[in-house]
Design a protein around this motif. Structure first.
Motif, PDB file in Angstrom:
ATOM      1  N   ARG A   1       0.843  -1.193   0.000  1.00 24.86           N
ATOM      2  CA  ARG A   1       0.000   0.000   0.000  1.00 24.86           C
ATOM      3  C   ARG A   1       0.883   1.249   0.000  1.00 24.86           C
ATOM      4  O   ARG A   1       1.841   1.350   0.766  1.00 24.86           O
ATOM      5  CB  ARG A   1      -0.899   0.035   1.224  1.00 24.86           C
ATOM      6  CG  ARG A   1      -1.976  -1.029   1.233  1.00 24.86           C
ATOM      7  CD  ARG A   1      -2.875  -0.873   2.454  1.00 24.86           C
ATOM      8  NE  ARG A   1      -3.794  -1.987   2.580  1.00 24.86           N
ATOM      9  CZ  ARG A   1      -4.651  -2.137   3.579  1.00 24.86           C
ATOM     10  NH1 ARG A   1      -4.690  -1.222   4.547  1.00 24.86           N
ATOM     11  NH2 ARG A   1      -5.457  -3.181   3.620  1.00 24.86           N
ATOM     12  N   VAL A   2       0.512   2.187  -0.835  1.00 24.50           N
ATOM     13  CA  VAL A   2       1.213   3.470  -0.829  1.00 24.50           C
ATOM     14  C   VAL A   2       0.672   4.352   0.281  1.00 24.50           C
ATOM     15  O   VAL A   2       1.418   5.090   0.926  1.00 24.50           O
ATOM     16  CB  VAL A   2       1.065   4.164  -2.204  1.00 24.50           C
ATOM     17  CG1 VAL A   2       1.838   5.484  -2.233  1.00 24.50           C
ATOM     18  CG2 VAL A   2       1.546   3.248  -3.318  1.00 24.50           C
ATOM     19  N   THR A   3      -0.626   4.303   0.512  1.00 31.10           N
ATOM     20  CA  THR A   3      -1.266   4.991   1.636  1.00 31.10           C
ATOM     21  C   THR A   3      -2.319   4.048   2.210  1.00 31.10           C
ATOM     22  O   THR A   3      -2.557   2.957   1.680  1.00 31.10           O
ATOM     23  CB  THR A   3      -1.973   6.297   1.198  1.00 31.10           C
ATOM     24  OG1 THR A   3      -3.145   5.964   0.421  1.00 31.10           O
ATOM     25  CG2 THR A   3      -1.043   7.192   0.399  1.00 31.10           C
ATOM     26  N   THR A   4      -2.963   4.480   3.253  1.00 32.07           N
ATOM     27  CA  THR A   4      -4.114   3.749   3.778  1.00 32.07           C
ATOM     28  C   THR A   4      -5.270   3.851   2.775  1.00 32.07           C
ATOM     29  O   THR A   4      -5.244   4.690   1.870  1.00 32.07           O
ATOM     30  CB  THR A   4      -4.545   4.327   5.128  1.00 32.07           C
ATOM     31  OG1 THR A   4      -4.839   5.725   4.952  1.00 32.07           O
ATOM     32  CG2 THR A   4      -3.461   4.159   6.176  1.00 32.07           C
ATOM     33  N   PRO A   5      -6.305   3.012   2.903  1.00 34.48           N
ATOM     34  CA  PRO A   5      -7.455   3.111   1.999  1.00 34.48           C
ATOM     35  C   PRO A   5      -8.058   4.516   2.002  1.00 34.48           C
ATOM     36  O   PRO A   5      -8.098   5.189   3.037  1.00 34.48           O
ATOM     37  CB  PRO A   5      -8.435   2.081   2.570  1.00 34.48           C
ATOM     38  CG  PRO A   5      -7.565   1.067   3.219  1.00 34.48           C
ATOM     39  CD  PRO A   5      -6.419   1.846   3.825  1.00 34.48           C
ATOM     40  N   LEU A   6      -8.520   4.942   0.837  1.00 40.19           N
ATOM     41  CA  LEU A   6      -9.068   6.290   0.673  1.00 40.19           C
ATOM     42  C   LEU A   6     -10.593   6.252   0.743  1.00 40.19           C
ATOM     43  O   LEU A   6     -11.238   5.541  -0.040  1.00 40.19           O
ATOM     44  CB  LEU A   6      -8.621   6.874  -0.666  1.00 40.19           C
ATOM     45  CG  LEU A   6      -7.104   6.978  -0.872  1.00 40.19           C
ATOM     46  CD1 LEU A   6      -6.791   7.551  -2.246  1.00 40.19           C
ATOM     47  CD2 LEU A   6      -6.467   7.832   0.226  1.00 40.19           C
ATOM     48  N   PRO A   7     -11.194   7.006   1.672  1.00 33.24           N
ATOM     49  CA  PRO A   7     -12.664   6.984   1.820  1.00 33.24           C
ATOM     50  C   PRO A   7     -13.404   7.328   0.540  1.00 33.24           C
ATOM     51  O   PRO A   7     -14.496   6.803   0.294  1.00 33.24           O
ATOM     52  CB  PRO A   7     -12.912   8.025   2.920  1.00 33.24           C
ATOM     53  CG  PRO A   7     -11.642   8.061   3.705  1.00 33.24           C
ATOM     54  CD  PRO A   7     -10.548   7.840   2.706  1.00 33.24           C
ATOM     55  N   ASP A   8     -12.829   8.209  -0.285  1.00 34.27           N
ATOM     56  CA  ASP A   8     -13.514   8.613  -1.517  1.00 34.27           C
ATOM     57  C   ASP A   8     -13.622   7.469  -2.529  1.00 34.27           C
ATOM     58  O   ASP A   8     -14.357   7.581  -3.508  1.00 34.27           O
ATOM     59  CB  ASP A   8     -12.792   9.790  -2.175  1.00 34.27           C
ATOM     60  CG  ASP A   8     -12.989  11.080  -1.413  1.00 34.27           C
ATOM     61  OD1 ASP A   8     -13.889  11.128  -0.551  1.00 34.27           O
ATOM     62  OD2 ASP A   8     -12.238  12.044  -1.665  1.00 34.27           O
ATOM     63  N   MET A   9     -12.886   6.388  -2.316  1.00 39.28           N
ATOM     64  CA  MET A   9     -12.916   5.257  -3.253  1.00 39.28           C
ATOM     65  C   MET A   9     -13.779   4.103  -2.752  1.00 39.28           C
ATOM     66  O   MET A   9     -14.023   3.158  -3.505  1.00 39.28           O
ATOM     67  CB  MET A   9     -11.500   4.729  -3.484  1.00 39.28           C
ATOM     68  CG  MET A   9     -10.551   5.686  -4.178  1.00 39.28           C
ATOM     69  SD  MET A   9      -8.967   4.839  -4.489  1.00 39.28           S
ATOM     70  CE  MET A   9      -8.000   6.165  -5.231  1.00 39.28           C
ATOM     71  N   GLU A  10     -14.234   4.133  -1.520  1.00 43.30           N
ATOM     72  CA  GLU A  10     -14.865   2.946  -0.954  1.00 43.30           C
ATOM     73  C   GLU A  10     -16.293   2.756  -1.454  1.00 43.30           C
ATOM     74  O   GLU A  10     -16.978   3.693  -1.860  1.00 43.30           O
ATOM     75  CB  GLU A  10     -14.839   2.982   0.567  1.00 43.30           C
ATOM     76  CG  GLU A  10     -15.755   3.993   1.202  1.00 43.30           C
ATOM     77  CD  GLU A  10     -15.637   4.004   2.717  1.00 43.30           C
ATOM     78  OE1 GLU A  10     -16.624   4.391   3.368  1.00 43.30           O
ATOM     79  OE2 GLU A  10     -14.573   3.649   3.253  1.00 43.30           O
ATOM     80  N   GLY A  11     -16.729   1.504  -1.437  1.00 51.28           N
ATOM     81  CA  GLY A  11     -18.091   1.145  -1.793  1.00 51.28           C
ATOM     82  C   GLY A  11     -18.609   0.095  -0.831  1.00 51.28           C
ATOM     83  O   GLY A  11     -18.131  -0.008   0.305  1.00 51.28           O
ATOM     84  N   SER A  12     -19.566  -0.707  -1.272  1.00 51.51           N
ATOM     85  CA  SER A  12     -20.143  -1.756  -0.437  1.00 51.51           C
ATOM     86  C   SER A  12     -20.216  -3.054  -1.226  1.00 51.51           C
ATOM     87  O   SER A  12     -20.314  -3.040  -2.451  1.00 51.51           O
ATOM     88  CB  SER A  12     -21.545  -1.360   0.031  1.00 51.51           C
ATOM     89  OG  SER A  12     -21.511  -0.194   0.822  1.00 51.51           O
ATOM     90  N   LEU A  13     -20.176  -4.168  -0.509  1.00 47.47           N
ATOM     91  CA  LEU A  13     -20.331  -5.477  -1.131  1.00 47.47           C
ATOM     92  C   LEU A  13     -21.743  -5.972  -0.840  1.00 47.47           C
ATOM     93  O   LEU A  13     -22.140  -6.087   0.322  1.00 47.47           O
ATOM     94  CB  LEU A  13     -19.298  -6.470  -0.592  1.00 47.47           C
ATOM     95  CG  LEU A  13     -19.321  -7.857  -1.242  1.00 47.47           C
ATOM     96  CD1 LEU A  13     -18.996  -7.759  -2.732  1.00 47.47           C
ATOM     97  CD2 LEU A  13     -18.331  -8.790  -0.542  1.00 47.47           C
ATOM     98  N   TRP A  14     -22.489  -6.268  -1.912  1.00 47.37           N
ATOM     99  CA  TRP A  14     -23.889  -6.663  -1.795  1.00 47.37           C
ATOM    100  C   TRP A  14     -24.095  -8.090  -2.279  1.00 47.37           C
ATOM    101  O   TRP A  14     -23.541  -8.503  -3.299  1.00 47.37           O
ATOM    102  CB  TRP A  14     -24.769  -5.734  -2.626  1.00 47.37           C
ATOM    103  CG  TRP A  14     -24.857  -4.343  -2.090  1.00 47.37           C
ATOM    104  CD1 TRP A  14     -24.019  -3.296  -2.369  1.00 47.37           C
ATOM    105  CD2 TRP A  14     -25.828  -3.847  -1.168  1.00 47.37           C
ATOM    106  NE1 TRP A  14     -24.413  -2.182  -1.684  1.00 47.37           N
ATOM    107  CE2 TRP A  14     -25.516  -2.482  -0.936  1.00 47.37           C
ATOM    108  CE3 TRP A  14     -26.933  -4.400  -0.515  1.00 47.37           C
ATOM    109  CZ2 TRP A  14     -26.275  -1.680  -0.087  1.00 47.37           C
ATOM    110  CZ3 TRP A  14     -27.686  -3.605   0.329  1.00 47.37           C
ATOM    111  CH2 TRP A  14     -27.359  -2.265   0.542  1.00 47.37           C
ATOM    112  N   LEU A  15     -24.939  -8.813  -1.567  1.00 49.92           N
ATOM    113  CA  LEU A  15     -25.416 -10.127  -1.987  1.00 49.92           C
ATOM    114  C   LEU A  15     -26.883  -9.949  -2.364  1.00 49.92           C
ATOM    115  O   LEU A  15     -27.697  -9.559  -1.528  1.00 49.92           O
ATOM    116  CB  LEU A  15     -25.256 -11.141  -0.848  1.00 49.92           C
ATOM    117  CG  LEU A  15     -25.434 -12.625  -1.168  1.00 49.92           C
ATOM    118  CD1 LEU A  15     -24.440 -13.078  -2.237  1.00 49.92           C
ATOM    119  CD2 LEU A  15     -25.293 -13.463   0.085  1.00 49.92           C
TER     120      LEU A  15
END
Length: 302
Positions: free
Chosen positions: A248-262
């Motif tokens: 990882r270059v940085t920690t995860p970026l909030p602006d990129m996050e989504g959700s996993l749906w079933l």
């Protein structure tokens, strides 16, 4: 008078209307052009009416054709609805379940499917790895496992986890370039077909065009390119963290996050085999929530 239309005839008429050409309709229905032509001529002969005007530019519905298309669309929708409702009466935890998911999630769910097979040998999963969203309302698939912002309207969905995404690069690339602002690295960008991803929108908004050294239409391709040392790629943590070459270059970026749906269609939730797969997958994937949410990472430098 004998039956004029079968369900296949209605599908042919609808396909010609949608494609505008007999060739396009034949391709959509996976039949050859001559078969489609003979079937259309036979339908029109039985009706004693022309359904389409033929021209070099394509097939245009006549008034009779428009009536047939409207009725056929309604009847085919009712047949799909009937099939779905009848499937809901099946209480046996056995049979075929069609599951669609993205190619990036295959490594995550393969062990889940192996465990499902051990516990429920009567269930056969047909796995469709596709980045396009199959239409569950048309029974193209029974279950979908998808990263998305929200569950599509009309589907029954369970949110399993936040999908975290971070910038990744190879250890060798980071050692060579040193620490610098994100926008100053060489970046691996997204081809237009992935432009809907939040990570793609972030890259477009934050990385100058001149810093993009490669674009791809596949997250798996971007992972391989990053592992080879071409530059930095925005990747889901579940896809990149298991790759030994990546950091990882940085920690995860909030602006990129989504959700996993079933997801499934509401009418199918009571089908025993589908309910079994839904519950089994949900339980197993919740145990992998740390991986999906980016909470199992290695240090930035290895």
């Amino acid at each position: 008078m004998p039956d004029v239309f079968s369900a296949d005839d209605l599908r042919l008429v609808r396909a010609i209307s949608t494609a505008g050409t007999l060739t396009g309709a034949a391709r959509a229905l996976k039949v050859d052009h001559s078969t489609a032509f003979r079937r259309l001529c036979a339908i029109e002969a039985r009706l004693d009416a022309k359904l389409f005007e033929r021209a070099r530019q394509g097939y245009t519905p006549t008034q009779a054709g428009e009536m047939a298309i409207a009725a056929g669309t309604r009847i085919l929708a009712e047949l799909v609805d009937l099939e779905r409702r009848l499937a809901g009466e099946d209480l046996r935890p056995s049979g075929i379940v069609r599951l669609t998911t993205t190619d990036t999630l295959i490594d995550v769910i393969a062990p889940v499917l192996a465990a499902l097979r051990t516990e429920h040998p009567g269930i056969i999963v047909e796995l469709i790895a596709a980045n396009t969203f199959f239409t569950l309302t048309r029974r193209e698939a029974d279950i979908a496992l998808r990263p998305a912002i929200a569950a599509p309207e009309g589907l029954a969905g369970r949110r399993l986890a936040t999908v975290s995404t971070a910038p990744y690069a190879s250890a060798a690339y980071l050692a060579r370039c040193g620490k610098k602002p994100l926008r100053d690295y060489d970046w691996l960008g997204f081809e237009d077909s992935l432009g809907h991803l939040r990570s793609a929108r972030w890259v477009s908004a934050n990385v100058p065009d001149e810093r993009i050294v490669l674009r791809a239409n596949s997250l798996l391709a971007l992972r391989s390119a990053a592992a080879a040392g071409l530059g930095v790629a925005a990747l889901p943590c579940y896809l990149a963290d298991p790759a030994a070459e990546l950091r990882r270059v940085t920690t995860p970026l909030p602006d990129m996050e989504g959700s996993l749906w079933l997801l499934t269609h509401p009418d199918l939730r009571k089908v025993a085999r589908i309910r079994t797969v839904l519950d089994f997958m949900a339980d197993a994937l919740l145990r992998q929530r740390g991986l999906i949410e980016g909470k199992r990472s290695r240090p930035r430098r290895g």
